[in-house]
Every structure is written in C-alpha cells, then in structure tokens.
Design a protein around this motif. Structure first.
Motif, PDB file in Angstrom:
ATOM      1  N   ARG A  38      34.048  35.862  33.526  1.00 26.44           N
ATOM      2  CA  ARG A  38      35.341  35.600  34.176  1.00 26.44           C
ATOM      3  C   ARG A  38      35.874  34.219  33.813  1.00 26.44           C
ATOM      4  O   ARG A  38      37.073  34.058  33.530  1.00 26.44           O
ATOM      5  N   LYS A  39      34.997  33.226  33.800  1.00 26.32           N
ATOM      6  CA  LYS A  39      35.440  31.863  33.492  1.00 26.32           C
ATOM      7  C   LYS A  39      36.006  31.790  32.083  1.00 26.32           C
ATOM      8  O   LYS A  39      37.087  31.210  31.862  1.00 26.32           O
ATOM      9  N   ARG A  99      39.353  33.758  31.915  1.00 24.18           N
ATOM     10  CA  ARG A  99      40.426  33.074  32.648  1.00 24.18           C
ATOM     11  C   ARG A  99      40.916  31.849  31.883  1.00 24.18           C
ATOM     12  O   ARG A  99      42.123  31.640  31.725  1.00 24.18           O
ATOM     13  N   GLU A 115      42.789  32.948  28.828  1.00 23.22           N
ATOM     14  CA  GLU A 115      43.875  33.898  29.101  1.00 23.22           C
ATOM     15  C   GLU A 115      43.788  35.099  28.160  1.00 23.22           C
ATOM     16  O   GLU A 115      44.730  35.470  27.460  1.00 23.22           O
ATOM     17  N   LYS A 153      44.518  40.572  36.685  1.00 20.89           N
ATOM     18  CA  LYS A 153      43.629  40.072  37.713  1.00 20.89           C
ATOM     19  C   LYS A 153      42.213  40.539  37.398  1.00 20.89           C
ATOM     20  O   LYS A 153      41.968  41.734  37.179  1.00 20.89           O
TER      21      LYS A 153
END
Length: 324
Positions: free
Chosen positions: A82-83, A86, A89, A100
């Motif tokens: 996830r990191k 995120r 992007e 999301k």
C-alpha cells in the motif's frame, strides 16, 4: 518496464545487487524462486515491489500473497504494498482518479487484482486462474505446507510464478525441503553483502548494519576463558592461525575431530571487519568451526567475516543464513 527499472524509477527504491538478482530471476521467467535471506536486507520491500510491478505491468493478472500470519499479511507485506502504491500513485480509475486501496486487496477489474490470503485456511488459496499469475509468500518458513501446496495448484498457466522469501530458521519447513530440490531457483542474501554493512554506513535506512551484527554477535556468543598466550590469539583480530600444531590445539579445545578437513586462509577484508568488532572482546568461539569446514555435512562459507556460538550450537543463521 523491467521490475528493476520499475522499483527504481516508479517506486524510488534503492536497488542493491541482491535485490536486483531477485528482480532478474522473476523477469527471466523462473517459475519457482526461493530467496533465503538474513534479517533486514529489504526482502519484504522487494517482494512488495514485485507485486506492484506485476499487477501494474500485466493486464488480466492476478497476484496472490500470503505470509506466516494474518497480521504479517495485513501489516507487513500489505503495509509495504500500500505504501509503495500510494506514494507512486500507481492505480487510477478510468477517469484518472486514484483508486482507494483496501487493506489487503487492489481490484482493477474482476479479473485483474491482487489479494492477501490468510495462511490459516488452505481452501482460501485454491481456485485462482489467470493468463498471468504471481504468487508471493513472505516469511515462508512460517507458512504451513498445506497453504503453499494449495497456492502451487494455481500455477497452471505458462506465465505463472511463485516467489518464496524466508529466513532459514526451520528445518521442518517447506522452504528447507524446496531448497534441496531441483525445482527451485535459489537466491541467498547475506548481511555481509548489503551495502550498509560493506560500506559501514546506513545509506539504506532501516536495513541491516554493522552495529546490528555486532549486537547479535554479543547476544549469540560465549566468551571462553583462555590464557594470554592461547593458540587462538589473533584468530579473530588477525585472521590467521599461527601453526598447524596450534590449530590442532584449538580444535581439541573446541571438541572437534582434528582429522577433519580444515581451511586456514582468510581474506584480508575479513580480518579488517573482525577488527572493527572490538566491543565483542571475542576469544575462542566455537562458531569458528563452521567457517573452517571442520563440521561434516556443512558448506564452507566464502570467507570468515565474524563468528558466534551459543551453547556449542551454530546460531548465526540470521546473519549468515544457514539452516539450524
């Protein structure tokens, strides 16, 4: 885009040679890859990067992930996935809006997704099929063979790969058996190969350092009393034995068979590294036996870097990653 290029340019990861070796093995198409690693080498970072690369670079692909516990899946492996996603992007909808990210899944379409699987129920790891499949298992020595067998059943397509990453801490584990087979492409990662250790720095923050190795040596070692002129004087600091007779005495004091093969040459950089471990106050250490090839059935390490013992049992696997 290769996984190496993806990790560096899209994710901003510092890719060091052993991490690059993992990426190259996947890019080369090895179906089964086993990575046996020390602690703190960035293996979870590399595995998460592979998951993000595979999902973003292969249409209609499925990425299956698991680890030794649900907490490890959710917090460690998927925390890193996830990191990375995120910060870079990576995933957007058709309108260009960022998707999301769920706690343990990324869904691009019904047939294009990554998911975390609980290691508690083998049936949850079955029945996945796609033109492109990556199965990523972190902390693999803690994953039951039933789970890994179930995951392996999904490797039905031509473009399907499995990557197991582990610390070698359990000889009853699936990775230990996998290593002895010819089916798996093996990669080993040494703490002493890491640039933080080789260069005595912390260029890669949070990764293994010389200080950590010294701390572990203290924790895993026993100081053995000896007179000032003990024949092993200088073994650690100078990196050489003084004579064959003195070596025989050392082996006798260690309880080793003096008729076994011994190797006496140390690389200069090894004695330099040992000298940097002055806080250890190390004298004779039983762990030296494995570095000299005195114990039958073990592979000799490339060179002597440091040594340790605890109750006469080899316990250096987290630094030197050999099975115990």
């Amino acid at each position: 885009m290769s996984p190496h290029e993806f990790a560096e340019s899209r994710l901003g990861i510092t890719v060091w040679p052993k991490m690059a070796e993992i990426f190259s093995a996947v890019e080369a198409g090895h179906r089964k890859i086993l990575v046996r690693s020390c602690n703190g080498a960035g293996k979870t970072t590399a595995l998460a990067a592979l998951c993000n690369w595979y999902l973003s670079q292969h249409d209609n692909s499925i990425v299956l992930t698991t680890s030794s516990s649900w907490m490890q899946v959710r917090r460690t492996l998927w925390g890193e996935i996830r990191k990375q996603a995120r910060n870079a992007e990576l995933y957007k909808d058709k309108n260009g809006n960022l998707l999301k990210l769920n706690e343990t899944s990324i869904k691009l379409t019904d047939k294009h997704y990554a998911i975390g699987i609980s290691p508690d129920r083998p049936e949850n790891a079955q029945g996945f099929h796609a033109p492109h499949m990556l199965i990523a298992v972190d902390e693999a020595t803690g994953v039951d063979r039933e789970i890994i067998d179930a995951l392996s059943g999904n490797l039905t397509g031509e473009d399907a790969q499995m990557v197991l990453i582990c610390n070698p801490i359990n000889m009853q584990s699936y990775p230990y058996e996998a290593e002895s087979s010819v089916d798996w492409h093996l990669i080993t990662i040494s703490a002493f190969d890491h640039p933080n250790v080789a260069n005595d720095c912390e260029d890669i923050h949070g990764a293994v350092t010389r200080r950590w190795i010294e701390d572990r040596l203290v924790a895993w070692s026993n100081i053995i009393d000896r007179p000032k002129e003990h024949p092993a004087k200088g073994v650690i600091l100078n990196g050489v034995f003084r004579s064959e007779a003195e070596e025989d005495e050392v082996k006798d004091r260690m309880g080793l068979d003096s008729t076994l093969e011994d190797k006496r040459s140390f690389a200069p950089q090894d004695s330099a590294f040992a000298s940097s471990c002055s806080p250890l106050r190390m004298t004779i250490i039983r762990e030296l036996s494995i570095f000299h090839g005195w114990i039958p059935g073990t592979k000799r390490l490339p060179s002597l870097r440091a040594a340790s013992a605890a109750n006469g049992r080899i316990t250096m696997q987290k630094v030197l990653f050999r099975w115990t």
